[in-house]
Write a protein that holds these residues in place. Structure first.
Motif, PDB file in Angstrom:
ATOM      1  N   TYR A   6       0.880  -1.173   0.000  1.00  0.00           N
ATOM      2  CA  TYR A   6       0.000   0.000   0.000  1.00  0.00           C
ATOM      3  C   TYR A   6       0.917   1.222   0.000  1.00  0.00           C
ATOM      4  O   TYR A   6       1.423   1.627   1.048  1.00  0.00           O
ATOM      5  CB  TYR A   6      -0.906  -0.030   1.237  1.00  0.00           C
ATOM      6  CG  TYR A   6      -1.815   1.178   1.397  1.00  0.00           C
ATOM      7  CD1 TYR A   6      -2.426   1.788   0.302  1.00  0.00           C
ATOM      8  CD2 TYR A   6      -2.065   1.720   2.651  1.00  0.00           C
ATOM      9  CE1 TYR A   6      -3.255   2.885   0.457  1.00  0.00           C
ATOM     10  CE2 TYR A   6      -2.908   2.815   2.830  1.00  0.00           C
ATOM     11  CZ  TYR A   6      -3.498   3.393   1.720  1.00  0.00           C
ATOM     12  OH  TYR A   6      -4.317   4.483   1.885  1.00  0.00           O
ATOM     13  N   SER A   9       2.422   8.732   0.333  1.00  0.00           N
ATOM     14  CA  SER A   9       3.353   9.622   1.032  1.00  0.00           C
ATOM     15  C   SER A   9       3.072   9.650   2.532  1.00  0.00           C
ATOM     16  O   SER A   9       3.970   9.899   3.319  1.00  0.00           O
ATOM     17  CB  SER A   9       3.320  11.047   0.460  1.00  0.00           C
ATOM     18  OG  SER A   9       2.454  11.184  -0.600  1.00  0.00           O
ATOM     19  N   PHE A  10       1.814   9.468   2.911  1.00  0.00           N
ATOM     20  CA  PHE A  10       1.433   9.388   4.335  1.00  0.00           C
ATOM     21  C   PHE A  10       2.064  10.531   5.144  1.00  0.00           C
ATOM     22  O   PHE A  10       2.768  10.303   6.116  1.00  0.00           O
ATOM     23  CB  PHE A  10       1.825   8.028   4.932  1.00  0.00           C
ATOM     24  CG  PHE A  10       1.250   6.864   4.170  1.00  0.00           C
ATOM     25  CD1 PHE A  10      -0.097   6.558   4.279  1.00  0.00           C
ATOM     26  CD2 PHE A  10       2.037   6.098   3.321  1.00  0.00           C
ATOM     27  CE1 PHE A  10      -0.651   5.496   3.549  1.00  0.00           C
ATOM     28  CE2 PHE A  10       1.500   5.043   2.595  1.00  0.00           C
ATOM     29  CZ  PHE A  10       0.159   4.743   2.719  1.00  0.00           C
ATOM     30  N   ARG A  39       9.837  12.853  -3.366  1.00  0.00           N
ATOM     31  CA  ARG A  39       8.638  13.498  -3.862  1.00  0.00           C
ATOM     32  C   ARG A  39       8.965  14.901  -4.301  1.00  0.00           C
ATOM     33  O   ARG A  39       9.789  15.564  -3.689  1.00  0.00           O
ATOM     34  CB  ARG A  39       7.580  13.558  -2.757  1.00  0.00           C
ATOM     35  CG  ARG A  39       6.662  12.376  -2.768  1.00  0.00           C
ATOM     36  CD  ARG A  39       5.735  12.533  -3.929  1.00  0.00           C
ATOM     37  NE  ARG A  39       5.213  11.277  -4.398  1.00  0.00           N
ATOM     38  CZ  ARG A  39       3.918  10.991  -4.405  1.00  0.00           C
ATOM     39  NH1 ARG A  39       3.062  11.821  -3.914  1.00  0.00           N
ATOM     40  NH2 ARG A  39       3.514   9.865  -4.928  1.00  0.00           N
ATOM     41  N   ARG A  87      -4.655   0.670  -3.516  1.00  0.00           N
ATOM     42  CA  ARG A  87      -4.833   2.122  -3.492  1.00  0.00           C
ATOM     43  C   ARG A  87      -6.240   2.422  -2.994  1.00  0.00           C
ATOM     44  O   ARG A  87      -7.165   1.632  -3.195  1.00  0.00           O
ATOM     45  CB  ARG A  87      -4.652   2.730  -4.898  1.00  0.00           C
ATOM     46  CG  ARG A  87      -3.242   2.615  -5.446  1.00  0.00           C
ATOM     47  CD  ARG A  87      -2.253   3.542  -4.773  1.00  0.00           C
ATOM     48  NE  ARG A  87      -2.415   4.927  -5.186  1.00  0.00           N
ATOM     49  CZ  ARG A  87      -1.696   5.927  -4.697  1.00  0.00           C
ATOM     50  NH1 ARG A  87      -0.791   5.709  -3.749  1.00  0.00           N
ATOM     51  NH2 ARG A  87      -1.879   7.154  -5.114  1.00  0.00           N
ATOM     52  N   GLY A  88      -6.384   3.566  -2.353  1.00  0.00           N
ATOM     53  CA  GLY A  88      -7.701   3.982  -1.864  1.00  0.00           C
ATOM     54  C   GLY A  88      -8.325   4.954  -2.844  1.00  0.00           C
ATOM     55  O   GLY A  88      -7.631   5.795  -3.405  1.00  0.00           O
ATOM     56  N   ARG A  90     -11.177   7.860  -3.177  1.00  0.00           N
ATOM     57  CA  ARG A  90     -12.115   8.730  -2.456  1.00  0.00           C
ATOM     58  C   ARG A  90     -13.190   9.191  -3.440  1.00  0.00           C
ATOM     59  O   ARG A  90     -13.899   8.389  -3.996  1.00  0.00           O
ATOM     60  CB  ARG A  90     -11.372   9.909  -1.828  1.00  0.00           C
ATOM     61  CG  ARG A  90     -10.586   9.519  -0.604  1.00  0.00           C
ATOM     62  CD  ARG A  90      -9.571  10.550  -0.235  1.00  0.00           C
ATOM     63  NE  ARG A  90      -8.529  10.617  -1.240  1.00  0.00           N
ATOM     64  CZ  ARG A  90      -7.437  11.354  -1.151  1.00  0.00           C
ATOM     65  NH1 ARG A  90      -7.264  12.119  -0.117  1.00  0.00           N
ATOM     66  NH2 ARG A  90      -6.522  11.346  -2.096  1.00  0.00           N
ATOM     67  N   THR A 119     -13.063   4.348  -0.168  1.00  0.00           N
ATOM     68  CA  THR A 119     -12.905   4.869   1.182  1.00  0.00           C
ATOM     69  C   THR A 119     -14.190   4.745   2.005  1.00  0.00           C
ATOM     70  O   THR A 119     -15.284   4.722   1.445  1.00  0.00           O
ATOM     71  CB  THR A 119     -12.485   6.346   1.100  1.00  0.00           C
ATOM     72  OG1 THR A 119     -12.540   6.880   2.382  1.00  0.00           O
ATOM     73  CG2 THR A 119     -13.394   7.134   0.219  1.00  0.00           C
ATOM     74  N   TYR A 123     -14.630   9.274   5.578  1.00  0.00           N
ATOM     75  CA  TYR A 123     -13.287   9.756   5.247  1.00  0.00           C
ATOM     76  C   TYR A 123     -13.172  10.207   3.799  1.00  0.00           C
ATOM     77  O   TYR A 123     -12.078  10.467   3.302  1.00  0.00           O
ATOM     78  CB  TYR A 123     -12.255   8.655   5.509  1.00  0.00           C
ATOM     79  CG  TYR A 123     -12.336   8.074   6.891  1.00  0.00           C
ATOM     80  CD1 TYR A 123     -12.255   8.898   8.010  1.00  0.00           C
ATOM     81  CD2 TYR A 123     -12.497   6.712   7.085  1.00  0.00           C
ATOM     82  CE1 TYR A 123     -12.339   8.364   9.279  1.00  0.00           C
ATOM     83  CE2 TYR A 123     -12.579   6.168   8.357  1.00  0.00           C
ATOM     84  CZ  TYR A 123     -12.500   6.998   9.447  1.00  0.00           C
ATOM     85  OH  TYR A 123     -12.582   6.471  10.698  1.00  0.00           O
ATOM     86  N   LEU A 126     -11.304  13.373   3.268  1.00  0.00           N
ATOM     87  CA  LEU A 126     -10.148  13.576   4.137  1.00  0.00           C
ATOM     88  C   LEU A 126      -8.849  13.350   3.374  1.00  0.00           C
ATOM     89  O   LEU A 126      -8.710  12.392   2.625  1.00  0.00           O
ATOM     90  CB  LEU A 126     -10.261  12.568   5.295  1.00  0.00           C
ATOM     91  CG  LEU A 126      -9.157  12.566   6.347  1.00  0.00           C
ATOM     92  CD1 LEU A 126      -9.005  13.944   6.955  1.00  0.00           C
ATOM     93  CD2 LEU A 126      -9.501  11.552   7.436  1.00  0.00           C
TER      94      LEU A 126
HETATM   95  P1  ADP Z   1      -0.185   9.812  -2.640  1.00  0.00           P
HETATM   96  O1  ADP Z   1       0.528  11.116  -2.577  1.00  0.00           O
HETATM   97  O2  ADP Z   1       0.599   8.704  -3.289  1.00  0.00           O
HETATM   98  O3  ADP Z   1      -1.606   9.889  -3.141  1.00  0.00           O
HETATM   99  P2  ADP Z   1      -1.267   9.624  -0.017  1.00  0.00           P
HETATM  100  O4  ADP Z   1      -0.527   9.372   1.232  1.00  0.00           O
HETATM  101  O5  ADP Z   1      -1.950  10.930  -0.159  1.00  0.00           O
HETATM  102  O6  ADP Z   1      -0.216   9.351  -1.144  1.00  0.00           O
HETATM  103  O7  ADP Z   1      -2.332   8.478  -0.255  1.00  0.00           O
HETATM  104  C1  ADP Z   1      -1.992   7.129  -0.320  1.00  0.00           C
HETATM  105  C2  ADP Z   1      -3.196   6.323  -0.772  1.00  0.00           C
HETATM  106  O8  ADP Z   1      -4.246   6.452   0.177  1.00  0.00           O
HETATM  107  C3  ADP Z   1      -3.813   6.748  -2.093  1.00  0.00           C
HETATM  108  O9  ADP Z   1      -4.285   5.595  -2.764  1.00  0.00           O
HETATM  109  C4  ADP Z   1      -4.958   7.629  -1.694  1.00  0.00           C
HETATM  110  O10 ADP Z   1      -5.975   7.666  -2.675  1.00  0.00           O
HETATM  111  C5  ADP Z   1      -5.422   6.923  -0.450  1.00  0.00           C
HETATM  112  N1  ADP Z   1      -6.126   7.807   0.487  1.00  0.00           N
HETATM  113  C6  ADP Z   1      -5.747   9.025   0.916  1.00  0.00           C
HETATM  114  N2  ADP Z   1      -6.644   9.551   1.776  1.00  0.00           N
HETATM  115  C7  ADP Z   1      -7.634   8.619   1.879  1.00  0.00           C
HETATM  116  C8  ADP Z   1      -8.869   8.573   2.584  1.00  0.00           C
HETATM  117  N3  ADP Z   1      -9.284   9.598   3.335  1.00  0.00           N
HETATM  118  N4  ADP Z   1      -9.618   7.465   2.463  1.00  0.00           N
HETATM  119  C9  ADP Z   1      -9.195   6.452   1.671  1.00  0.00           C
HETATM  120  N5  ADP Z   1      -8.078   6.455   0.965  1.00  0.00           N
HETATM  121  C10 ADP Z   1      -7.288   7.510   1.058  1.00  0.00           C
END
Ligand code: ADP
Length: 165
Positions: A6, A9-10, A39, A87-88, A90, A119, A123, A126
């Motif tokens: 998974y 950048s978190f 990044r 990947r998530g 939204r 998601t 969230y 978010l």
């Molecule tokens: P990136 O910069 O690679 O998008 P993120 O840390 O922002 O990294 O997100 C990592 C993953 O988590 C991505 O697939 C993003 O769509 C998903 N994601 C981010 N925020 C949420 C959320 N609130 N609910 C579900 N998935 C999320």
């Protein structure tokens, strides 16, 4: 043995990310959360801090590991012996860019599949960016991140702008 990564950048990990981590960990044997080092956007938290926060949050999940990586996501997946990228998704705004990434990754390595989890509704709007923006104005972000992460965000902004509180 089904292993997935998974990647993201978190910066920092939110409850939305954690929802995806828990659900993904429920359907695969092992989930490796991959924290991207390099990044173009400048992160608020260092790679060590981002990894540490994720380790704290995911400690109760026995089949979740956290690692940092640099370079291509597909190569990170291969290095972990993983065939799935989680990947998530939204709102629809994520869709176009995520499709592009997934299609490109499949051309790079057709053996690796991208799995999307939608998601949790609470969230859906978010993002780490919104959390940082709110925190920069001194808003309470405890509904969006774990108490440990909220404390770290407070410390970070206190260190950046001690005069403004
Ligand atoms: P990136 O910069 O690679 O998008 P993120 O840390 O922002 O990294 O997100 C990592 C993953 O988590 C991505 O697939 C993003 O769509 C998903 N994601 C981010 N925020 C949420 C959320 N609130 N609910 C579900 N998935 C999320």
């Amino acid at each position: 043995m089904i292993r997935a990564i998974y990647p993201g950048s978190f910066d920092p990990v939110t409850l939305g990310h954690l929802d995806i981590i828990r659900r993904a960990a429920g359907v695969v044997d092992e989930l490796v959360v991959g924290v991207l080092i390099n990044r173009s956007k400048r992160p608020l938290f260092t790679i060590e801090e981002r990894v540490e926060m994720l380790r704290e949050c995911t400690a109760p999940l026995a089949n979740v590991r956290v690692a940092s990586f640099d370079g291509l996501t597909v190569e990170f997946a291969r290095s972990q012996d993983a065939r799935i990228i989680v990947r998530g998704l939204r709102a629809v705004t994520d869709f176009e860019v995520e499709m592009q990434i997934a299609q490109t990754n499949r051309i790079v390595d057709p053996n690796i599949e991208t799995m999307f989890l939608t998601t949790g509704l609470q969230y859906a709007y978010l993002s780490s960016t919104i959390v940082k923006e709110m925190a920069s104005y001194g808003a309470d972000v405890s509904k969006f991140v774990t108490p440990e992460v909220a404390a770290r965000i407070r410390q970070k902004f206190a260190a950046i702008a001690p005069a403004n509180g």
